[in-house]
Design an enzyme around this catalytic site. Structure first.
Site, mmCIF file in Angstrom:
data_model
loop_
_atom_site.group_PDB
_atom_site.id
_atom_site.type_symbol
_atom_site.label_atom_id
_atom_site.label_comp_id
_atom_site.label_asym_id
_atom_site.label_seq_id
_atom_site.Cartn_x
_atom_site.Cartn_y
_atom_site.Cartn_z
ATOM 1 C CD1 TRP A 151 -0.422 -1.586 3.147
ATOM 2 C CD2 TRP A 151 0.542 0.407 3.377
ATOM 3 N NE1 TRP A 151 0.286 -1.605 4.321
ATOM 4 C CE2 TRP A 151 0.879 -0.382 4.490
ATOM 5 C CE3 TRP A 151 1.028 1.712 3.314
ATOM 6 C CZ2 TRP A 151 1.701 0.063 5.535
ATOM 7 C CZ3 TRP A 151 1.844 2.183 4.343
ATOM 8 C CH2 TRP A 151 2.162 1.351 5.430
ATOM 9 C CE LYS A 175 -3.455 -8.902 -2.503
ATOM 10 N NZ LYS A 175 -4.231 -7.812 -1.861
ATOM 11 N N GLY A 233 5.544 -7.801 3.187
ATOM 12 C CA GLY A 233 6.178 -8.259 4.405
ATOM 13 C C GLY A 233 6.937 -9.564 4.229
ATOM 14 C CB THR A 234 10.020 -10.769 5.895
ATOM 15 O OG1 THR A 234 10.766 -9.615 5.505
ATOM 16 C CG2 THR A 234 10.923 -11.990 5.828
ATOM 17 C CB THR A 236 3.195 -12.102 3.140
ATOM 18 O OG1 THR A 236 2.376 -11.680 4.227
ATOM 19 C CG2 THR A 236 2.311 -12.473 1.965
ATOM 20 C CD GLU A 254 10.767 -3.699 -3.095
ATOM 21 O OE1 GLU A 254 10.723 -2.770 -2.253
ATOM 22 O OE2 GLU A 254 10.312 -3.618 -4.236
ATOM 23 C CB CYS A 288 10.715 -1.616 1.998
ATOM 24 S SG CYS A 288 10.987 -1.122 0.280
ATOM 25 C CE LYS A 459 21.759 -9.260 6.181
ATOM 26 N NZ LYS A 459 22.533 -8.812 7.356
#
Length: 494
Positions: A151, A175, A233-234, A236, A254, A288, A459
């Site tokens: 978002w 999406k 998010g990591t 997900t 990403e 991010c 990472k």
């Protein structure tokens, strides 16, 4: 007031989704902007089936590269012409300042334009022969790809996935984030206009708002989806990577960040102050790549942080529609509460709040999702506040004693997305930049992007690469061709 689309794009058709209604909220005042009926899993299936047919349609499948490039140029032109409208929609939906959202819309146009140019220059290769044959390596589209975006910068993120995917010859299921679907729908309208003008199947793009649990999961798991591009998010991202591995399809991810920004003793102080503030407080910290961990050489730490705090206190907080605003509201009230909870955690860990640390006071802020730009100190880099992504206007300042100590702390993170270095010594900057574990390092600047320069995370910050010329190849399959030249039967049966 901008026009908000409430129909969604399913299989090339604009219509009301059959899923749950979704109210989108203006975070500046808490008012409902529009109600969008989301997509269902069945509608994702419908969109995927139509996308596969569109991708295989000779009108699209046989379109030469330079002709696809013309389509991308047209999308870029329409996006640029609609930049003010796209900016107004995104500001209303996300709270970002109009200055930023207009720049994001123009960035999206630039991405389509760059991918058009890269497509025209893309070449197959004639590989060295090792026998009586000619060998070639060629690239072909995957078919249907899924794009799932967050978002915080939707229009730019959308372009970074749609442009190379279309350039590669694919169809796309997009999406958007549930909180901010409106600008993705507006961009979808422009893309379908261009497809119509070129008499191409509009089912090449679907825009499917909804929750990750319903729509995102259906897109990722669909058997016709041959690649996933995800930003978010990591946690997900790990789930998507697991599904992609089970399907044996590629995925680019990403993900999160907790980026260090470093001020050496020899830095230009004015340049560093402005850069550090921009790196964390632009976009209200909802980025991010935000420079959320500030490492300052101990000999200048007190002076630098003291001046920084004075300047942060003067930042203008307000609605993104006001030209003077520097820090807009956070995207949603629940996200504002999450940021506030992290600052409370920081206090419990022993942090000193040098400025901010609360929502702003006053009637104009009462109904919005505002949070003051916040600077903390007194925490070790091992604290949760320094290790976990807050995704808000919260900066933690830490002194460092020598470069080895600095590198150890800067790299002591599960993330490796970005870093900023402020120094007058370019040789030292080069050496330090090479020691930092991050996909992007800025030197004497921050949050600058180019469509021509690859972007990736190390990472837990991600997998794969976006942008650059190779972005198109990431949405294609490679095929080898062998052309026999001897004119004789193979000798094995003789």
């Amino acid at each position: 007031m901008p026009h908000f689309l409430t129909d969604i794009l399913i299989a090339g058709q604009w219509r009301q989704g059959a899923g749950e209604p979704l109210d989108t909220i203006d975070p500046a005042n808490g008012r409902i902007l529009a109600t969008v009926h989301t997509a269902t899993a069945d509608e994702v299936d419908e969109a995927a089936e139509a996308a596969a047919k569109a991708a295989a349609d000779p009108a699209w499948r046989d379109l030469l590269a330079h002709e696809r490039a013309r389509l991308l140029h047209r999308i870029a032109e329409l996006t640029e012409q609609s930049a003010d409208e796209l900016a107004a929609v995104q500001t209303a939906d996300t709270g970002k300042t109009l200055t930023e959202t207009r720049a994001l819309a123009l960035s999206a146009a630039g991405t389509f334009r760059y991918m058009a140019a890269a497509l025209e220059c893309a070449e197959d290769s004639l590989t060295p022969s090792r026998g009586p044959y000619v060998t070639m390596s060629v690239y072909e589209p995957l078919g249907v790809v899924g794009a799932i975006n967050p978002w915080n910068s939707p229009v730019a993120s959308d372009a970074q996935k749609i442009a190379p995917a279309l350039a590669a010859g694919n169809a796309v299921l997009l999406k958007p984030a549930a909180w901010t679907p409106l600008v993705s729908l507006a961009l979808g309208r422009l893309i379908t206009q261009a497809l119509d003008e070129f008499r191409l199947p509009t089912a090449l793009l679907s825009v499917l708002p909804g929750s990750g649990r319903v729509v995102g999961d259906a897109v990722v798991r669909h058997p016709l989806v041959a690649r996933i591009g995800f930003t978010g998010g990591t946690g997900t991202g790990r789930s998507i990577a697991t599904i992609a591995a089970q399907k044996l399809i590629p995925a680019s991810l990403e993900l999160g960040g907790k980026s260090p920004t470093i001020v050496r003793a020899d830095a230009d102080i004015e340049q560093a102050l402005a850069g550090v503030m921009f790196g964390i407080f632009s976009s209200s910290g909802q980025s991010c790549i935000a420079g959320s961990r500030l490492f300052v050489a101990r000999e200048i730490y007190d002076t630098f942080v003291g001046e920084l705090v004075e300047r942060v206190r003067k930042l203008r907080v307000g609605p993104g529609t006001e030209p003077s605003t520097q820090v807009g509201p956070l995207v949603h009230h629940s996200h504002r509460d999450s940021v506030a909870a992290y600052v409370d955690l920081a206090r419990s860990e022993g942090a000193r709040v040098l400025c901010g640390g609360s929502a702003p006071e006053g009637q104009r802020y009462e109904d919005g999702a505002y949070y003051l730009p916040t600077v903390l100190e007194g925490l070790p880099n091992t604290s949760r506040t320094c290790q976990e992504e807050i995704f808000g206007p919260v900066l933690v300042a830490l002194p460092y004693d020598d470069e080895d100590d600095l590198v150890r702390q800067a790299n002591d993170s599960v993330y490796g997305l970005a870093c900023g270095i402020w120094t007058g010594d370019l040789r030292a900057a080069w050496q330090l930049a090479r020691r930092i574990e991050a996909g992007t390092v800025w030197i004497n600047t921050y949050k600058q992007f180019s469509a021509s320069t690859p972007f990736s995370g190390w990472k837990d910050s991600g997998l794969g690469t976006e942008k650059g010329r190779d972005a198109i190849r990431a949405y294609q399959r490679q095929k080898s061709l062998y052309w026999g030249t001897s004119g004789h039967p193979l000798p094995w049966a003789n």
